[in-house]
Motif scaffolding. Structure first.
Motif, mmCIF file in Angstrom:
data_model
loop_
_atom_site.group_PDB
_atom_site.id
_atom_site.type_symbol
_atom_site.label_atom_id
_atom_site.label_comp_id
_atom_site.label_asym_id
_atom_site.label_seq_id
_atom_site.Cartn_x
_atom_site.Cartn_y
_atom_site.Cartn_z
ATOM 1 N N ASN A 183 53.421 -33.187 41.859
ATOM 2 C CA ASN A 183 54.045 -34.306 40.827
ATOM 3 C C ASN A 183 54.851 -34.998 41.401
ATOM 4 O OD1 ASN A 183 52.516 -34.113 38.330
ATOM 5 N ND2 ASN A 183 53.772 -32.427 37.656
ATOM 6 N N TYR A 184 55.537 -34.472 42.407
ATOM 7 C CA TYR A 184 56.718 -34.947 43.237
ATOM 8 C C TYR A 184 55.981 -36.608 44.053
ATOM 9 C CZ TYR A 184 59.543 -30.495 41.578
ATOM 10 O OH TYR A 184 59.626 -29.597 41.460
ATOM 11 N N ARG A 185 56.892 -37.274 43.957
ATOM 12 C CA ARG A 185 56.690 -37.848 45.142
ATOM 13 C C ARG A 185 57.396 -38.154 45.904
ATOM 14 N NH1 ARG A 185 52.955 -41.735 42.931
ATOM 15 N NH2 ARG A 185 51.246 -41.703 41.300
ATOM 16 N N SER A 186 56.997 -38.959 47.151
ATOM 17 C CA SER A 186 58.078 -39.402 48.580
ATOM 18 C C SER A 186 57.447 -41.026 48.430
ATOM 19 C CB SER A 186 58.486 -38.547 49.683
ATOM 20 O OG SER A 186 59.353 -38.950 49.949
ATOM 21 N N ASN A 187 58.864 -42.085 48.175
ATOM 22 C CA ASN A 187 58.047 -43.004 48.629
ATOM 23 C C ASN A 187 56.571 -43.636 47.919
ATOM 24 O OD1 ASN A 187 60.139 -43.883 50.458
ATOM 25 N ND2 ASN A 187 58.745 -43.041 51.967
ATOM 26 N N ASN A 188 56.611 -43.182 46.675
ATOM 27 C CA ASN A 188 55.563 -43.805 45.708
ATOM 28 C C ASN A 188 54.031 -43.095 46.188
ATOM 29 O OD1 ASN A 188 55.091 -44.519 43.281
ATOM 30 N ND2 ASN A 188 53.825 -45.978 43.567
ATOM 31 N N VAL A 189 54.324 -41.759 46.918
ATOM 32 C CA VAL A 189 53.127 -41.103 47.208
ATOM 33 C C VAL A 189 53.321 -39.643 47.305
ATOM 34 C CG1 VAL A 189 51.998 -40.353 48.990
ATOM 35 C CG2 VAL A 189 53.282 -42.379 49.478
ATOM 36 N N PRO A 190 52.649 -39.044 46.413
ATOM 37 C CA PRO A 190 52.079 -37.989 45.623
ATOM 38 C C PRO A 190 52.408 -36.693 46.677
ATOM 39 C CG PRO A 190 50.444 -39.052 44.731
ATOM 40 C CD PRO A 190 51.305 -40.208 45.700
ATOM 41 N N GLN A 191 53.311 -36.143 46.716
ATOM 42 C CA GLN A 191 53.573 -35.233 47.726
ATOM 43 C C GLN A 191 52.526 -33.602 47.445
ATOM 44 O OE1 GLN A 191 55.511 -35.919 50.787
ATOM 45 N NE2 GLN A 191 55.442 -37.327 49.937
ATOM 46 N N PRO A 192 51.817 -33.013 48.690
ATOM 47 C CA PRO A 192 51.320 -31.955 48.593
ATOM 48 C C PRO A 192 51.760 -30.707 48.116
ATOM 49 C CG PRO A 192 51.481 -32.297 51.559
ATOM 50 C CD PRO A 192 52.124 -33.664 50.219
ATOM 51 N N GLU A 193 51.299 -29.974 47.228
ATOM 52 C CA GLU A 193 51.639 -28.441 46.968
ATOM 53 C C GLU A 193 50.439 -27.333 47.246
ATOM 54 O OE1 GLU A 193 53.409 -28.208 43.249
ATOM 55 O OE2 GLU A 193 51.709 -28.382 42.340
ATOM 56 N N ILE A 194 51.323 -25.859 47.596
ATOM 57 C CA ILE A 194 50.533 -25.097 47.779
ATOM 58 C C ILE A 194 50.082 -24.548 46.916
ATOM 59 C CG2 ILE A 194 50.133 -22.642 48.997
ATOM 60 C CD1 ILE A 194 51.909 -23.222 50.885
ATOM 61 N N VAL A 195 49.006 -23.911 45.997
ATOM 62 C CA VAL A 195 48.120 -23.680 44.676
ATOM 63 C C VAL A 195 47.966 -22.439 44.760
ATOM 64 C CG1 VAL A 195 47.902 -23.629 42.127
ATOM 65 C CG2 VAL A 195 48.456 -26.367 43.462
ATOM 66 N N VAL A 196 48.757 -21.368 43.923
ATOM 67 C CA VAL A 196 47.606 -19.936 44.812
ATOM 68 C C VAL A 196 47.822 -19.444 43.101
ATOM 69 C CG1 VAL A 196 48.298 -17.587 45.143
ATOM 70 C CG2 VAL A 196 49.178 -19.387 46.493
ATOM 71 N N THR A 197 45.816 -19.030 43.265
ATOM 72 C CA THR A 197 45.182 -18.460 41.531
ATOM 73 C C THR A 197 44.688 -17.239 42.118
ATOM 74 O OG1 THR A 197 44.461 -21.040 42.072
ATOM 75 C CG2 THR A 197 43.638 -19.505 39.857
ATOM 76 N N SER A 198 45.244 -16.210 40.516
ATOM 77 C CA SER A 198 44.729 -14.790 40.510
ATOM 78 C C SER A 198 45.144 -15.011 39.088
ATOM 79 C CB SER A 198 45.417 -14.149 42.241
ATOM 80 O OG SER A 198 45.350 -12.694 41.561
ATOM 81 N N GLY A 199 43.652 -14.178 39.213
ATOM 82 C CA GLY A 199 43.580 -13.746 37.549
ATOM 83 C C GLY A 199 43.443 -14.780 36.830
ATOM 84 N N GLY A 200 43.353 -16.029 36.535
ATOM 85 C CA GLY A 200 43.995 -16.777 35.344
ATOM 86 C C GLY A 200 44.949 -17.481 35.694
ATOM 87 N N ASN A 201 46.005 -16.537 36.841
ATOM 88 C CA ASN A 201 47.235 -17.056 36.938
ATOM 89 C C ASN A 201 47.762 -18.304 37.649
ATOM 90 O OD1 ASN A 201 48.242 -15.302 34.131
ATOM 91 N ND2 ASN A 201 48.598 -14.062 35.926
ATOM 92 N N GLN A 202 48.406 -18.958 38.235
ATOM 93 C CA GLN A 202 48.788 -19.754 39.040
ATOM 94 C C GLN A 202 50.342 -20.092 39.336
ATOM 95 O OE1 GLN A 202 47.635 -23.577 38.279
ATOM 96 N NE2 GLN A 202 45.657 -23.403 38.914
ATOM 97 N N LEU A 203 50.055 -19.900 40.709
ATOM 98 C CA LEU A 203 52.177 -19.939 42.063
ATOM 99 C C LEU A 203 51.749 -21.025 42.229
ATOM 100 C CD1 LEU A 203 54.412 -18.769 41.678
ATOM 101 C CD2 LEU A 203 53.632 -17.516 43.790
ATOM 102 N N LYS A 204 52.002 -22.460 42.286
ATOM 103 C CA LYS A 204 52.830 -23.434 42.692
ATOM 104 C C LYS A 204 53.502 -24.045 42.999
ATOM 105 C CE LYS A 204 49.614 -26.116 39.508
ATOM 106 N NZ LYS A 204 49.077 -27.463 38.648
ATOM 107 N N PHE A 205 54.095 -24.150 44.665
ATOM 108 C CA PHE A 205 54.791 -24.038 45.647
ATOM 109 C C PHE A 205 54.941 -25.199 46.814
ATOM 110 C CE2 PHE A 205 53.116 -20.938 46.960
ATOM 111 C CZ PHE A 205 53.363 -20.490 48.346
ATOM 112 N N GLY A 206 55.788 -25.773 46.762
ATOM 113 C CA GLY A 206 56.218 -25.969 48.620
ATOM 114 C C GLY A 206 56.321 -27.387 48.569
#
Length: 229
Positions: A183-206
């Motif tokens: 959901n983060y944007r730079s120059n109106n461009v959405p920035q990529p992030e890493i999404v780790v999914t395990s056992g129904g849980n998610q960790l988003k960062f980067g």
């Protein structure tokens, strides 16, 4: 060829609309836009991104601003430091904008004995902005993001000198690691992030804290170490 280009060329993206493979020539990495000539789709491709497998040689050569360290108990820690290029803009801006406003609103009136509480209230937004900008500068100079994998857990820390935000999540065989739009944007461009999914849980960062050119390496190490292959 950098790591991002290698990822794109080794793992072709598919059109989110019709599933057709997208050649590298029809993908704009910087703008996160892909063109599908089969169905005329034009839009984001990061949601379909896959994380490459790392060879031992690639694992031993992290990109700039990333270090990899084995620790006691077979723990693995990646330390990622932010780009410092923004300091070339921030430091002169703070000196000119914050220095001028703080001097005009607070310093000069206090020296002359003409300071009033109305002036102080008027200057609060400038003071708050200055504090926020100095916080960004401090993070760019000394901040880091640490990703530690140990005994089936991922520990994520982002901060400065041990003070910051820490998150943890269980991981193991079947853990999925992807690179997606944030959901983060730079120059109106959405920035990529890493999404780790395990056992129904998610960790988003980067997003915004790990350089974009380092994200594929970090994600690939996570995939290899956390059980994703």
């Amino acid at each position: 060829m950098n790591f991002m280009e290698k990822m794109l060329s080794a793992k072709p993206f598919k059109c989110p609309n019709c599933g057709q493979e997208l050649p590298l020539a029809d993908v704009n990495v910087a703008q996160d836009v892909a063109l599908c000539r089969a169905c005329n789709y034009t839009g984001s491709f990061l949601a379909a991104a896959t994380v490459p497998r790392l060879t031992d040689e690639e694992l031993a050569r992290p990109p700039k601003r990333v270090s990899l360290k084995r620790e006691f108990g077979d723990a693995l820690t990646m330390t990622c430091r932010p780009r410092k290029g923004a300091l070339w803009f921030l430091l002169p801006f703070i000196a000119f904008w914050s220095g001028g406003s703080m001097a005009g609103i607070y310093v000069v009136p206090l020296v002359k004995g003409t300071f009033s509480w109305q002036d102080g209230l008027f200057g609060i937004p400038f003071l708050a902005g200055t504090v926020a900008l100095l916080g960004i500068v401090f993070y760019l100079l000394f901040g880091r993001t640490e990703v530690t994998l140990s005994k089936g857990r991922i520990r994520l820390f982002t901060g400065v000198f041990g003070r910051g935000r820490t998150r943890e999540m269980e991981c193991g065989p079947g853990t999925a690691v992807t690179i997606e739009k944030s959901n983060y944007r730079s120059n109106n461009v959405p920035q990529p992030e890493i999404v780790v999914t395990s056992g129904g849980n998610q960790l988003k960062f980067g997003a915004m804290v790990i350089p974009n050119d380092a994200l594929p390496y970090v994600a690939a190490v996570l995939r290899r170490a956390a059980g994703g292959g």
